[in-house]
Motif scaffolding. Structure first.
Motif, PDB file in Angstrom:
ATOM      1  N   ILE A 131      -8.762  22.348  -0.292  1.00 55.49           N
ATOM      2  CA  ILE A 131      -9.981  21.577  -0.082  1.00 55.49           C
ATOM      3  C   ILE A 131      -9.688  20.098  -0.331  1.00 55.49           C
ATOM      4  N   GLY A 132      -8.439  19.803  -0.682  1.00 59.71           N
ATOM      5  CA  GLY A 132      -8.032  18.419  -0.922  1.00 59.71           C
ATOM      6  C   GLY A 132      -7.316  17.805   0.257  1.00 59.71           C
ATOM      7  N   GLY A 133      -7.342  18.474   1.416  1.00 52.86           N
ATOM      8  CA  GLY A 133      -6.649  17.960   2.590  1.00 52.86           C
ATOM      9  C   GLY A 133      -7.545  17.964   3.814  1.00 52.86           C
ATOM     10  N   GLY A 134      -6.991  18.373   4.962  1.00 46.96           N
ATOM     11  CA  GLY A 134      -7.771  18.383   6.189  1.00 46.96           C
ATOM     12  C   GLY A 134      -7.036  19.132   7.279  1.00 46.96           C
ATOM     13  N   SER A 145      11.864   9.037   0.647  1.00 47.74           N
ATOM     14  CA  SER A 145      12.171   7.964  -0.291  1.00 47.74           C
ATOM     15  C   SER A 145      11.150   6.849  -0.248  1.00 47.74           C
ATOM     16  N   THR A 146      10.131   6.965   0.579  1.00 46.35           N
ATOM     17  CA  THR A 146       9.169   5.893   0.716  1.00 46.35           C
ATOM     18  C   THR A 146       7.920   6.146  -0.112  1.00 46.35           C
ATOM     19  N   VAL A 147       7.335   5.056  -0.597  1.00 43.68           N
ATOM     20  CA  VAL A 147       6.238   5.163  -1.542  1.00 43.68           C
ATOM     21  C   VAL A 147       4.945   5.650  -0.889  1.00 43.68           C
ATOM     22  N   ASN A 148       4.874   5.619   0.449  1.00 47.52           N
ATOM     23  CA  ASN A 148       3.648   6.086   1.099  1.00 47.52           C
ATOM     24  C   ASN A 148       3.477   7.596   1.043  1.00 47.52           C
ATOM     25  N   HIS A 149       4.422   8.308   0.437  1.00 46.39           N
ATOM     26  CA  HIS A 149       4.290   9.751   0.250  1.00 46.39           C
ATOM     27  C   HIS A 149       3.999  10.116  -1.205  1.00 46.39           C
ATOM     28  N   ILE A 150       3.935   9.153  -2.103  1.00 48.06           N
ATOM     29  CA  ILE A 150       3.728   9.467  -3.508  1.00 48.06           C
ATOM     30  C   ILE A 150       2.605   8.625  -4.086  1.00 48.06           C
ATOM     31  N   GLY A 151       2.053   9.104  -5.199  1.00 50.51           N
ATOM     32  CA  GLY A 151       1.023   8.352  -5.889  1.00 50.51           C
ATOM     33  C   GLY A 151      -0.344   8.495  -5.263  1.00 50.51           C
ATOM     34  N   LYS A 183      -2.298   6.293  -4.020  1.00 51.73           N
ATOM     35  CA  LYS A 183      -2.529   5.538  -2.787  1.00 51.73           C
ATOM     36  C   LYS A 183      -2.150   6.336  -1.545  1.00 51.73           C
ATOM     37  N   SER A 184      -1.374   7.394  -1.732  1.00 51.25           N
ATOM     38  CA  SER A 184      -0.965   8.214  -0.593  1.00 51.25           C
ATOM     39  C   SER A 184      -2.044   9.205  -0.164  1.00 51.25           C
ATOM     40  N   VAL A 185      -3.135   9.292  -0.907  1.00 55.17           N
ATOM     41  CA  VAL A 185      -4.168  10.296  -0.649  1.00 55.17           C
ATOM     42  C   VAL A 185      -5.153   9.796   0.406  1.00 55.17           C
ATOM     43  N   GLY A 186      -5.297  10.564   1.492  1.00 61.63           N
ATOM     44  CA  GLY A 186      -6.327  10.272   2.477  1.00 61.63           C
ATOM     45  C   GLY A 186      -7.636  10.942   2.086  1.00 61.63           C
ATOM     46  N   ASN A 205      -1.202  14.087   0.465  1.00 61.62           N
ATOM     47  CA  ASN A 205      -0.536  12.780   0.557  1.00 61.62           C
ATOM     48  C   ASN A 205      -0.355  12.391   2.023  1.00 61.62           C
ATOM     49  N   GLU A 206      -1.468  12.486   2.765  1.00 58.39           N
ATOM     50  CA  GLU A 206      -1.450  12.318   4.213  1.00 58.39           C
ATOM     51  C   GLU A 206      -1.282  10.881   4.683  1.00 58.39           C
ATOM     52  N   MET A 207      -1.454   9.889   3.812  1.00 61.20           N
ATOM     53  CA  MET A 207      -1.259   8.509   4.259  1.00 61.20           C
ATOM     54  C   MET A 207       0.167   8.295   4.762  1.00 61.20           C
ATOM     55  N   GLY A 208       1.080   9.165   4.353  1.00 57.54           N
ATOM     56  CA  GLY A 208       2.453   9.088   4.840  1.00 57.54           C
ATOM     57  C   GLY A 208       2.606   9.486   6.285  1.00 57.54           C
ATOM     58  N   ASP A 209       1.535  10.003   6.912  1.00 53.29           N
ATOM     59  CA  ASP A 209       1.604  10.378   8.324  1.00 53.29           C
ATOM     60  C   ASP A 209       1.294   9.214   9.262  1.00 53.29           C
TER      61      ASP A 209
END
Length: 570
Positions: free
Chosen positions: A74-77, A125-131, A133-136, A417-421
């Motif tokens: 329920i935390g994704g899409g 290795s990129t920060v857009n998959h962690i933390g 801020k990565s949560v859509g 952590n969908e912002m990495g997409d």
């Protein structure tokens, strides 16, 4: 002569083939096939109580949120394709959105370079998959609620309650999840995931022991009692925002209140006498699937033996072209008014792509002309059919396995952590597959591009094949090959799911193949054609239902690569 040993061996061989290598289940009244036997049973119970395919899908999805924490969420899409018994199809888009504070350069440093970091699981290795801020902004609850309000029969509360009961009373931890639990307990740098599988005594729940999730039960109770608002406006929403503020995230209460799922017209294609319905953008899966099926329709498949050198070469070249087009053109349609969907899915365009395939040598992928990879491995799919002939194909995701690994102790679920997409660095495309094209750059409230490909194939205007898969960037290709196996090579759904598969995504320029399923001679011949081959353990984890209309039987199959999965029918 004693024949018992011979018959014992024969029985074992038949048993192994029928129940493991090609495991199929037959039913007349309805069926659910998912990555969790418990969730499949929940959905089938709803069918038995008079629920339709949408009702069963809602119940199955919420049950997976409890029993399949890897990706059930329920935390994704995700995306839902629905076809009623008359052959009318529609889709529900509940893909996550970028928060209002998001921007195209949010993951870049002062020099405009992609910020590097240590990924939780060592895959990126990129920060857009962690933390945080990565949560859509999550979309699952909104999507399930919209589907139910428009097409469901049973009361909403009746569909959420089974998941509440499982979360509250617990379920025996499977071997697969227990292995994940041991790994994260020892290795996760995120306290939430490190402690996620511990019991009330503070000890790690072991294989076979009952795993309870009381906080998740409370969250699901809010959703049961208040529907959409139970997640996006009330105490659950407030706690999500508090968590984001405390952990550096940017999701606000305004983001949650503004989130809506969207009903969209499916993309439609044909292959011989079959009709194919799948997801439109922000999923790239449906467009790429139809383009590839159009290309294969032009080939003389009667002269191309399955699994031969010519077959693998042709399929790889078809994949290469579809993924190149996907990279250049596709993104969220709500933010891109000129997506050439009609062109990409047309027979005429397929002819231009097919005409430049050389059957004697590999093409060359050029990084100056784009390339793409999207969606991590934390995706799950399930297929549903009811006794009236209505069908649902639903795929949803957290992005990586267990998403961001982050969550609130008060809520009990894991954030994506969908912002990495999104394309992380404007204008930068590399041979490794990083893409910088405009259609999928980060924008506030934009939905990130996806590989998810929930699909329904119709025959004589009736649902015939319901199929989909997890697998990140491989999803499109595993669904494509399974559909091709059924429609072109006349395989039963279980055999089509288990058959050898490959993956080529244009960049990196290589063919992934399932280890042990390509002969040494075939590999050598492909390498002589300038293909680069990379072995992998498995591709996809397909969950499908096929309709035998003549005998009025549903045939269901769950991929053997998912040991917790099951087809349950009645």
């Amino acid at each position: 002569m004693n024949f018992k040993p011979f018959y014992s061996i024969l029985f074992l061989a038949v048993f192994l083939q029928g129940h493991f290598l090609f495991a199929q289940v037959y039913a007349r009244n309805g069926m659910v096939v998912s990555s969790s036997k418990i969730a499949s049973e929940v959905g089938t119970d709803i069918l038995k109580k008079g629920g339709n395919a949408i009702d069963a899908s809602v119940a199955t999805a919420f049950a997976l949120a409890v029993t399949h924490p890897t990706a059930g969420n329920i935390g994704g899409g995700g995306f839902l394709v629905f076809m009623d018994a008359s052959g009318t199809a529609t889709t529900i888009d509940f893909r996550e959105k970028a928060p209002l504070e998001a921007s195209p350069d949010m993951f870049l440093d002062a020099n405009g370079k992609l910020t590097k970091g240590q990924n939780l699981y060592g895959n990126e290795s990129t920060v857009n998959h962690i933390g945080a801020k990565s949560v859509g902004v999550p979309g699952t609850v909104a999507g399930l609620y919209l589907a139910h309000q428009k097409y469901g029969n049973l009361p909403w509360a009746d569909l959420v309650q089974p998941a509440i009961d499982i979360a509250k009373n617990g379920f025996p931890l499977t071997w697969k999840i227990s292995r994940d639990a041991a790994y994260f307990s020892a290795n996760s740098p995120v306290p939430f995931l490190k402690d996620f599988f511990k019991n009330d005594s503070g000890n790690l729940t072991q294989f076979g022991e009952v795993f309870k999730q009381p906080e998740l039960a409370n969250t699901l109770t809010e959703i049961r009692d208040h529907g959409h608002d139970g997640f996006y406006k009330r105490p659950v929403a407030k706690e999500i925002v508090n968590f984001m503020k405390q952990n550096g995230g940017i999701i606000s209460m305004k983001d949650l209140k503004r989130y809506t799922a969207v009903e969209r017209k499916p993309v439609k294609g044909t292959f011989n006498d079959y009709e194919i319905y799948s997801m439109p953008p922000p999923s790239s899966g449906g467009v790429a699937l139809i383009e590839m099926m159009n290309l294969m329709e032009l080939a003389n498949l009667e002269d191309i033996e399955f699994n031969s050198t010519a077959y693998v070469h042709l399929v790889a070249e078809v994949m290469r072209r579809a993924f190149a087009d996907r990279a250049e053109h596709l993104g969220d349609a709500d933010f891109n008014n000129d997506l050439p969907l009609d062109k990409l899915t047309s027979k005429a365009f397929a002819k231009t792509r097919f005409d430049n395939i050389d059957m004697t040598k590999a093409s060359v992928s050029d990084s100056t002309k784009l390339g793409q990879l999207y969606d991590g491995t934390s995706t799950t799919h399930f297929s549903v059919m009811d006794k009236e002939g209505n069908a649902v194909s639903l795929t949803y995701t957290l992005e990586h396995s267990y998403g961001s690994g982050m969550g609130s102790d008060k809520l009990g679920f894991i954030f994506n952590n969908e912002m990495g997409d999104f394309n992380p660095q404007p204008g930068i495309t590399t041979n490794s597959g990083q893409v910088g094209t405009n259609p999928n750059l980060i924008q506030p409230e934009k939905r990130m591009l996806s590989s998810m490909t929930p699909t329904i194939v119709a025959k004589d205007s009736k649902p015939y094949l319901v199929i989909g898969s997890p697998g990140g960037r491989t999803i499109i290709n595993t669904v494509f090959q399974t559909v091709l196996n059924v429609l072109a090579y006349d395989m039963r759904v279980d055999r089509a799911i288990e058959a050898m598969k490959i993956h080529h995504q244009w960049l990196p320029d290589e063919i992934e193949y399932e280890r042990g399923l390509l002969s040494p001679d075939t590999r050598k011949a492909l390498e002589a054609m300038n293909h680069t081959l990379v072995p992998t353990n498995s591709l996809g984890a397909l969950m499908g239902i096929q309709v035998d209309a003549e005998n009025k039987v549903l045939i269901g199959a769950a991929d053997s690569s998912r040991p917790d999965g099951a087809a349950i029918g009645y």
